[in-house]
Each structure stands twice: as structure tokens, then as C-alpha cells.
Design a protein around this motif. Structure first.
Motif, PDB file in Angstrom:
ATOM      1  N   LEU A 145       3.556 -34.720 123.565  1.00 44.66           N
ATOM      2  CA  LEU A 145       4.561 -35.663 123.051  1.00 44.66           C
ATOM      3  C   LEU A 145       5.664 -34.930 122.303  1.00 44.66           C
ATOM      4  O   LEU A 145       6.847 -35.270 122.420  1.00 44.66           O
ATOM      5  CB  LEU A 145       3.899 -36.685 122.136  1.00 44.66           C
ATOM      6  CG  LEU A 145       3.176 -37.808 122.844  1.00 44.66           C
ATOM      7  CD1 LEU A 145       2.571 -38.752 121.832  1.00 44.66           C
ATOM      8  CD2 LEU A 145       4.146 -38.546 123.725  1.00 44.66           C
ATOM      9  N   VAL A 174       5.949 -33.641 132.310  1.00 46.55           N
ATOM     10  CA  VAL A 174       5.089 -33.884 131.149  1.00 46.55           C
ATOM     11  C   VAL A 174       4.149 -35.061 131.420  1.00 46.55           C
ATOM     12  O   VAL A 174       3.011 -35.076 130.940  1.00 46.55           O
ATOM     13  CB  VAL A 174       5.941 -34.108 129.887  1.00 46.55           C
ATOM     14  CG1 VAL A 174       5.049 -34.315 128.690  1.00 46.55           C
ATOM     15  CG2 VAL A 174       6.827 -32.920 129.635  1.00 46.55           C
ATOM     16  N   VAL A 175       4.613 -36.025 132.245  1.00 44.40           N
ATOM     17  CA  VAL A 175       3.709 -37.109 132.629  1.00 44.40           C
ATOM     18  C   VAL A 175       2.514 -36.540 133.386  1.00 44.40           C
ATOM     19  O   VAL A 175       1.367 -36.944 133.162  1.00 44.40           O
ATOM     20  CB  VAL A 175       4.457 -38.165 133.471  1.00 44.40           C
ATOM     21  CG1 VAL A 175       3.500 -39.142 134.087  1.00 44.40           C
ATOM     22  CG2 VAL A 175       5.454 -38.903 132.616  1.00 44.40           C
ATOM     23  N   TYR A 233      11.856 -33.215 133.827  1.00 46.03           N
ATOM     24  CA  TYR A 233      10.924 -32.664 132.854  1.00 46.03           C
ATOM     25  C   TYR A 233      10.176 -33.753 132.102  1.00 46.03           C
ATOM     26  O   TYR A 233       8.952 -33.810 132.135  1.00 46.03           O
ATOM     27  CB  TYR A 233      11.648 -31.735 131.879  1.00 46.03           C
ATOM     28  CG  TYR A 233      11.973 -30.426 132.520  1.00 46.03           C
ATOM     29  CD1 TYR A 233      11.024 -29.422 132.579  1.00 46.03           C
ATOM     30  CD2 TYR A 233      13.204 -30.204 133.103  1.00 46.03           C
ATOM     31  CE1 TYR A 233      11.300 -28.226 133.193  1.00 46.03           C
ATOM     32  CE2 TYR A 233      13.491 -29.010 133.719  1.00 46.03           C
ATOM     33  CZ  TYR A 233      12.539 -28.027 133.759  1.00 46.03           C
ATOM     34  OH  TYR A 233      12.813 -26.843 134.379  1.00 46.03           O
ATOM     35  N   ALA A 234      10.928 -34.637 131.432  1.00 50.22           N
ATOM     36  CA  ALA A 234      10.247 -35.649 130.622  1.00 50.22           C
ATOM     37  C   ALA A 234       9.588 -36.698 131.504  1.00 50.22           C
ATOM     38  O   ALA A 234       8.488 -37.167 131.222  1.00 50.22           O
ATOM     39  CB  ALA A 234      11.237 -36.304 129.672  1.00 50.22           C
ATOM     40  N   GLY A 235      10.270 -37.069 132.601  1.00 52.03           N
ATOM     41  CA  GLY A 235       9.773 -38.181 133.400  1.00 52.03           C
ATOM     42  C   GLY A 235       8.697 -37.808 134.387  1.00 52.03           C
ATOM     43  O   GLY A 235       7.927 -38.668 134.812  1.00 52.03           O
ATOM     44  N   ASN A 264      -4.112 -31.386 118.849  1.00 50.46           N
ATOM     45  CA  ASN A 264      -4.438 -32.298 119.939  1.00 50.46           C
ATOM     46  C   ASN A 264      -3.448 -32.088 121.093  1.00 50.46           C
ATOM     47  O   ASN A 264      -2.239 -32.159 120.887  1.00 50.46           O
ATOM     48  CB  ASN A 264      -4.328 -33.728 119.394  1.00 50.46           C
ATOM     49  CG  ASN A 264      -4.844 -34.747 120.350  1.00 50.46           C
ATOM     50  OD1 ASN A 264      -4.673 -34.594 121.561  1.00 50.46           O
ATOM     51  ND2 ASN A 264      -5.460 -35.777 119.846  1.00 50.46           N
ATOM     52  N   PHE A 311      14.155 -34.208 124.894  1.00 52.30           N
ATOM     53  CA  PHE A 311      15.203 -35.195 124.625  1.00 52.30           C
ATOM     54  C   PHE A 311      16.311 -34.599 123.773  1.00 52.30           C
ATOM     55  O   PHE A 311      17.496 -34.845 124.013  1.00 52.30           O
ATOM     56  CB  PHE A 311      14.604 -36.421 123.926  1.00 52.30           C
ATOM     57  CG  PHE A 311      14.301 -37.514 124.876  1.00 52.30           C
ATOM     58  CD1 PHE A 311      15.268 -38.426 125.230  1.00 52.30           C
ATOM     59  CD2 PHE A 311      13.052 -37.618 125.449  1.00 52.30           C
ATOM     60  CE1 PHE A 311      15.005 -39.425 126.128  1.00 52.30           C
ATOM     61  CE2 PHE A 311      12.781 -38.608 126.352  1.00 52.30           C
ATOM     62  CZ  PHE A 311      13.759 -39.519 126.697  1.00 52.30           C
ATOM     63  N   LEU A 326       0.164 -34.904 130.932  1.00 50.74           N
ATOM     64  CA  LEU A 326      -0.638 -35.908 130.237  1.00 50.74           C
ATOM     65  C   LEU A 326      -1.719 -36.455 131.159  1.00 50.74           C
ATOM     66  O   LEU A 326      -2.854 -36.686 130.748  1.00 50.74           O
ATOM     67  CB  LEU A 326       0.253 -37.041 129.751  1.00 50.74           C
ATOM     68  CG  LEU A 326       1.036 -36.753 128.485  1.00 50.74           C
ATOM     69  CD1 LEU A 326       1.992 -37.882 128.190  1.00 50.74           C
ATOM     70  CD2 LEU A 326       0.088 -36.590 127.319  1.00 50.74           C
ATOM     71  N   VAL A 329      -2.509 -33.929 123.530  1.00 51.33           N
ATOM     72  CA  VAL A 329      -1.618 -35.057 123.802  1.00 51.33           C
ATOM     73  C   VAL A 329      -0.463 -35.074 122.807  1.00 51.33           C
ATOM     74  O   VAL A 329       0.696 -35.300 123.167  1.00 51.33           O
ATOM     75  CB  VAL A 329      -2.399 -36.378 123.767  1.00 51.33           C
ATOM     76  CG1 VAL A 329      -1.457 -37.553 123.872  1.00 51.33           C
ATOM     77  CG2 VAL A 329      -3.395 -36.417 124.896  1.00 51.33           C
ATOM     78  N   HIS A 330      -0.780 -34.796 121.539  1.00 46.14           N
ATOM     79  CA  HIS A 330       0.298 -34.750 120.542  1.00 46.14           C
ATOM     80  C   HIS A 330       1.273 -33.619 120.860  1.00 46.14           C
ATOM     81  O   HIS A 330       2.488 -33.771 120.692  1.00 46.14           O
ATOM     82  CB  HIS A 330      -0.288 -34.562 119.137  1.00 46.14           C
ATOM     83  CG  HIS A 330      -1.053 -35.747 118.674  1.00 46.14           C
ATOM     84  ND1 HIS A 330      -1.682 -35.808 117.458  1.00 46.14           N
ATOM     85  CD2 HIS A 330      -1.308 -36.932 119.267  1.00 46.14           C
ATOM     86  CE1 HIS A 330      -2.291 -36.967 117.327  1.00 46.14           C
ATOM     87  NE2 HIS A 330      -2.081 -37.659 118.420  1.00 46.14           N
ATOM     88  N   VAL A 370       8.068 -33.591 124.734  1.00 47.00           N
ATOM     89  CA  VAL A 370       9.012 -34.605 125.202  1.00 47.00           C
ATOM     90  C   VAL A 370      10.156 -34.758 124.212  1.00 47.00           C
ATOM     91  O   VAL A 370      11.335 -34.863 124.587  1.00 47.00           O
ATOM     92  CB  VAL A 370       8.295 -35.956 125.407  1.00 47.00           C
ATOM     93  CG1 VAL A 370       9.291 -37.029 125.785  1.00 47.00           C
ATOM     94  CG2 VAL A 370       7.251 -35.837 126.468  1.00 47.00           C
TER      95      VAL A 370
END
Lengths: 423, 209
Positions: free
Chosen positions: B46, B80-81, B75-77, B40, B53, B84, B42-43, B49
Motif C-alpha cells: 500500500l 501492485v494489484v 503500476y498501481a492498477g 506487514n 501516486f 497483493l 500488505v502495508h 501505491v
């Protein structure tokens, strides 16, 4: 007077060397103090959130000439406790089409950043206990204020994944709105924080507070000329998706927004995160622009240097919590295109212009004001470009427009229209 | 503070350092495997992310706080947003069909490249310091680290100074690249000028009446 203001820009601040607790390395005393700090901060934050929910309901009732919660405890103080108990014992629903793992994960992703932001907020001065001296702040990392920005950027995951994993339409729409909104306002938020960092010359939250000591005219609110504070307030309200920017949970359009499918304690966690964020962001505003725990200390009273900063900090934070509630009572919700216009066409250029002004004044002193004509000219150009762009129809566009613009009032299409009303 | 990083090669790291490294390495590996294996999208995002971290924690452990914060914010904020966002909007959030190969022979090629990369990493690890891959990490790197960089905000000041003096051209080139990418995305995303919306209908209505 102008000279005095200039001098406030030149004060050499504390460079933020971190918590003095770790100067002598790690030992069991240090570990114990850190653990106690973490637990106390977490407990206080939870109690404060419960009180905040009660406070918001009471104040908003008062503004709407109602009574509000008045059954559980004196003045309804225990209402939040009763609601929490109800939420815990409620039936936990899992939608049939949900993505179970992400659906269960999302509420925690909402709560954790809200808790973590509070860790870098300086609550008071320093305390010496035996041989250990420590700061009244859970953690004082060198990039403190960037940590706040990072966590507020991460907070969008909870909302976004909650909406997606629910497997139904309204939550998805709510979460798409939320993520677009948060990303849009992050730029303005970051740039207004940069102005603060420029005058404080440090990223550490404690150094930012230390740079604002010695009287309220040293507060960044005044040193930076009020506007960064206003920009920050608008951006942070949008970032929190609080009214008037709460399009992610607009009841009339989206039922409950991203948390439509949630019930029981999972819903409770979203609720908790929202109010906790309100408190922590009020604390961040106080830290950045209102000198945090700074204030006049009456040295006649014993121990005043320890508890008076905490009292000042709490008073300032409560004032901002009240302002957020006031926003909610007073302002109607924006339309989505208005929200995006405000963010991209007004707030980002304004914060950028103010950032340029602050940077040039810091570099060249009064010669820095030569940046003013530059800013004015570019503002006029931008305004003109916006004006031209909004009045242009599709026929005289140089490149065809992306998507579809709905100009003017929506037109009623006859049923037997030749091209079929698919608009 | 600074000398602990510089002397890492010659002294044994302390217990907290080892614990932090082990925990974040586990997080990074689990995340990285998750990105590759989850069906998936989305997985997979995640898991990405999670990896980011873990890397941020490693940066903090090496006292590169600014880099860690930027890693999370950018990157994370943001990135990847956006991933998604696109996944949700385009509705590709279903399991991908991996039976059909769009590109013939890509799997054997992937295995060969994996083998070469792994051999390279192992060879480097065997002949040099195992963490950084550098042949030695004792002493300042090209004299850029001065005494002022030991203060927390000195790191940021150093970075800014380097970015706007030594690496100014690269910085400007990146900015130009980003602008070109945005313009390109707008040009690619525009619709073909087919009369299909209310404005052209209105024009037709004007003509007929």
C-alpha cells in the motif's frame, strides 16, 4: 452511403486544448469557479446516487411485479435517505481479527475513484461568465479517458483490501475473485477504448465528444460499427462487478462477499460507491459512444445552447442506468469459469481483432479490409486451439496441466476409495 | 505550455508549482519509508501505491500527462494489484521474521552500497541541476520535441512514433521478454505429474473393474 460513413471517419476533431478557463493564468475568479464546479459536481453526484438507488429498487420491483419502496416520501423517493440515516446510526463493528487500519481505509478507497471518474466527464458545453469562459466539466486533462481507465483500475483496491483486512474466509474469497475479474476485463476494456481514441485522435474526453458532433451518424457507436460498444458494455459491467458478473458478492456462495464483515456507514460507503460507479460508467459510455451532451439544439428558445446539452446528457445517462438495472433483472449470474472464458478466450481476441480492423481501415481506407482475412484466419486458429485444449485429457498433454481441471460432472467418490477422496 | 518546462532551469518556479512539488514529495517520501519499514507485506504494498501516486502527480506537474496516466494504470492498477493478489493467495500476509538472515553479510553490504549511492547523488546534485541531474535542461532534448508536441495529443503521437521507429528493436525485445517470462512462469508453476487427482483415479477404477 459508404462514402458518407468514410467521411465521418475523416472529420478533423477538436484537439482538446483543455479548459479555456486557464488561458489567462490563475486568479481568484478562476479558483472560485473551479471550487464551485467541484462542489456542484460532488453534490449532484451524491443526490443522483440517492435517486439511482431508489430508481433501481423501483424498476426492479416493477420488473418482478412488486411494489418496491413506497413508504418514505412520495413514491418512496426518500427511502434512500431513511436507509442512509439508519446506516449512520447503526453500531460500528470491528472484527477481532481485522487489520484495523486497512479495514477502515478500504471503504474510502472504494468511494474516491467512483467520485473522481465523474470529474472528467463532459456534462455540457461552455459558459461565459463575465470575463471567464469555462467548460461544464470539472476538469479536462489531456489524458482524460486514460484517467477513467486508471481510476477504474484503482477501484479494485477498495474491494480487495476490504476482503483481506476482514480476517475471515468469505470476504477473502470474494476479494480474490474481484481482483482477478477486474484485471481480466481491464484488457478488453482498454482495447475497446483504444478504438474510440483512434477515430477521435485525442485522449481528451471533450475532444472525443467534439469528434462526434453534427448528427447521430457521427457517434462512435455507428462510426466504429457497434461492436466496440458491445465489448465495452460487457467489459464495464464486469469491471463494475454488477449483475450478471457480481460473483464477488454471490450471496449463495460467499454470504455477502467482500463486505460480509462490514456494517454501519462503512458498509454504506461500499453501497454508495457501487451505485455511484453505475452512474459514472453510464456517463462514460455516453461520452465514448453516444456523443455525450451532443444533440439537436432548438435555437428559437433562448439559452437552449446552455441547458439543452445538459438535458441530452442526463437523458442518455439515465437510459444507460436503466439498462444496467435491466441486466440485473433479466440475466442470471455467470459461473466463475464461464466468466474467465468469456473474458480471456472471447472478449480479448474479439476486441483485438476489431482494433486491428479499425486501425487498418483508418490507415489504408478500403484496402484496410485486407485485414479481414487475417482476422478470420486467426479466429479460426484460435477457436481450433481452444477446442483441442478443452477436449484434451492429462495423458496426452505435452506439458502437464497447471492446477487441476474438473471435466464433466463431479463424480461421487466412495468413502473407502483406495486413494482417499481428497479432490 | 511547453516552454514552462523547458525554462524551468532558468526561471524561478511559480508558487503553485512549489506547493504541488512539496506535497507530492512528502507523499513520495512517506510512502517510500513505509515500504521499507512496515513489517506487514500488505502495508508495504500500500505504501508503494502511495509513492506511485506521488510520482504520478509530479509527472503531471511536469506536463507529462500520458506518462502519469500510464504510471497509474500499469503500476498501481495492475502490478501492485498482482503483488497483493499473490500475497493474499500465498498467505504470507504475516509479519516477516527479520531475526534470521538468509544471506550472511548482507547488512554491511547494504550500508556500503547505500553510502556509495548517496555520495553519487550528492555529487551529481552539487555539480548539476538539482531536479533532473542533467547538466542543463534548457532547449529541446536531442531535437525530438517539435512544434506538434505542444498540442496535448501530440505528446502521445510523438511517443508512439518514437516507439515504433527509433526504439522498435527495444520494443520488440521487451515483448519477447514478456512472452518468455509468461512461458517460464507456466513451466515453473506446473505440478509434477504425480497421479493424485480424479482423472487418474478414474483410470484406475477402469482397470480394476
Amino acid at each position: 452511403m459508404i462514402g458518407a460513413l468514410w467521411n465521418t471517419l475523416q472529420t478533423a476533431p477538436d484537439q482538446g486544448g483543455g479548459d479555456p478557463l486557464f488561458v489567462f493564468g490563475l486568479n481568484w475568479g478562476v479558483v472560485l469557479i473551479v471550487a464551485v464546479k467541484v462542489l456542484v459536481a460532488f453534490g449532484v453526484l451524491l443526490v443522483a446516487t440517492a435517486l439511482m438507488i431508489w430508481f433501481e429498487r423501483k424498476v426492479i420491483s416493477d420488473m418482478q411485479s412488486r411494489v418496491g419502496p413506497n413508504r418514505a416520501g412520495p413514491w418512496g423517493l426518500l427511502q434512500t435517505l431513511a436507509d442512509g440515516t439508519k446506516l449512520i446510526f447503526k453500531e460500528d463493528l470491528l472484527p477481532d481479527r481485522a487489520d484495523i487500519f486497512v479495514f477502515k481505509l478500504a471503504p474510502y478507497l472504494s468511494v474516491i475513484p467512483a467520485v473522481l471518474i465523474f470529474a472528467v466527464v463532459p456534462v455540457g458545453g461552455t459558459i461565459t461568465l463575465g470575463t471567464h469562459t469555462f467548460e461544464l466539466q470539472v476538469s479536462d486533462p489531456p489524458m482524460g479517458i486514460l484517467f477513467v481507465l486508471a481510476m477504474s483500475g484503482i477501484a479494485v483496491y477498495g474491494v480487495m483490501l476490504a476482503g483481506w483486512s476482514s480476517g475471515s474466509k468469505y470476504p477473502l474469497l470474494g476479494s480474490v475473485r474481484a481482483s482477478a475479474q477486474v484485471i481480466s476485463y481491464e484488457a478488453a476494456l482498454g482495447m475497446s477504448v483504444v478504438t474510440v481514441v483512434l477515430v477521435s485522435r485525442s485522449l481528451s474526453t471533450r475532444a472525443i465528444v467534439a469528434a462526434q458532433s453534427n448528427g447521430f451518424w457521427h457517434w462512435n457507436l455507428i462510426r466504429l460499427g457497434f461492436f466496440p460498444f458491445i465489448f465495452f458494455m460487457i467489459a464495464i459491467t464486469a469491471e463494475l462487478t454488477r449483475p450478471p458478473f457480481d460473483l464477488t458478492e454471490a450471496e449463495q456462495e460467499l454470504v455477502g462477499g467482500f463486505h460480509t464483515e462490514y456494517s454501519s456507514i462503512r458498509f454504506g460507503l461500499f453501497f454508495l460507491a457501487e451505485f455511484m460507479n453505475t452512474i459514472t460508467m453510464s456517463a462514460v459510455v455516453v461520452t465514448l459512444f453516444f456523443g455525450g451532451p451532443n444533440g439537436p439544439i432548438p435555437h428559437a428558445i433562448p439559452g437552449a445552447t446552455i441547458y439543452m446539452p445538459i438535458v441530452y446528457f442526463i437523458l442518455k445517462t439515465v437510459a444507460f442506468c436503466f439498462i444496467y438495472v435491466w441486466f440485473r433483472a433479466a440475466l442470471p449470474r455467470l459461473r466463475y469459469d464461464q466468466l474467465m472464458d468469456l473474458g480471456w478466450k472471447r472478449l480479448i481476441p474479439l476486441t483485438l481483432a476489431w482494433l486491428l480492423m479499425v486501425a487498418s481501415v483508418l490507415t489504408w481506407r478500403w484496402w484496410g479490409l485486407v485485414m479481414l482475412p487475417v482476422v478470420v484466419v486467426s479466429a479460426v486458429l484460435l477457436f481450433r486451439a481452444n477446442h483441442l485444449g478443452s477436449g484434451r485429457s492429462e495423458e496426452d498433454a505435452i506439458i502437464p496441466v497447471v492446477g487441476r481441471r474438473v471435466t464433466g460432472a463431479p463424480r461421487l467418490t466412495p468413502v473407502d476409495a483406495p486413494h482417499g477422496g481428497d479432490a | 505550455m511547453l516552454h514552462t518546462t523547458l525554462l524551468l532551469a532558468s526561471t524561478r518556479p511559480a508558487l503553485p508549482d512549489i506547493l504541488v512539488f512539496a506535497a507530492s514529495a512528502a507523499v513520495i517520501l512517506v510512502g517510500a519509508v513505509g515500504v521499507v519499514t512496515s513489517r506487514n507485506p500488505v502495508h508495504a504494498a500500500l505504501s508503494l501505491v502511495m509513492t506511485l501516486f506521488g510520482v504520478a502527480v509530479l509527472f503531471i506537474e511536469q506536463e507529462a500527462d500520458f506518462l502519469a496516466a500510464v504510471q497509474i494504470i500499469v503500476y498501481a492498477g495492475a502490478i501492485v494489484v498482482l503483488f497483493l493478489f499473490v500475497i493474499m493467495f500465498l498467505g504470507v500476509d504475516r509479519s516477516e521474521d527479520v531475526e534470521v538472515e538468509p544471506l550472511g553479510g548482507q547488512r554491511p553490504l547494504a550500508y556500503i552500497l547505500l553510502g556509495i549511492t548517496l555520495a553519487g547523488i550528492l555529487a551529481m546534485a552539487a555539480t548539476s541541476h538539482w531536479v533532473t541531474g542533467a547538466h542543463q535542461v534548457v532547449g529541446p532534448i536531442q531535437g525530438h520535441i517539435t512544434a506538434s508536441s505542444s498540442s496535448p495529443s501530440g505528446e502521445v503521437a510523438q511517443l508512439g512514433k518514437q516507439l515504433f521507429t527509433t526504439y522498435l528493436f527495444a520494443f520488440e525485445a521487451t515483448a519477447a521478454l514478456l512472452v518468455i517470462a509468461v512461458v517460464g512462469a507456466v513451466v515453473l508453476a506446473r505440478r509434477p505429474p504425480v497421479p493424485q487427482d480424479s482423472e487418474s483415479e478414474r483410470a484406475e477404477g477402469k482397470l480394476s473393474s
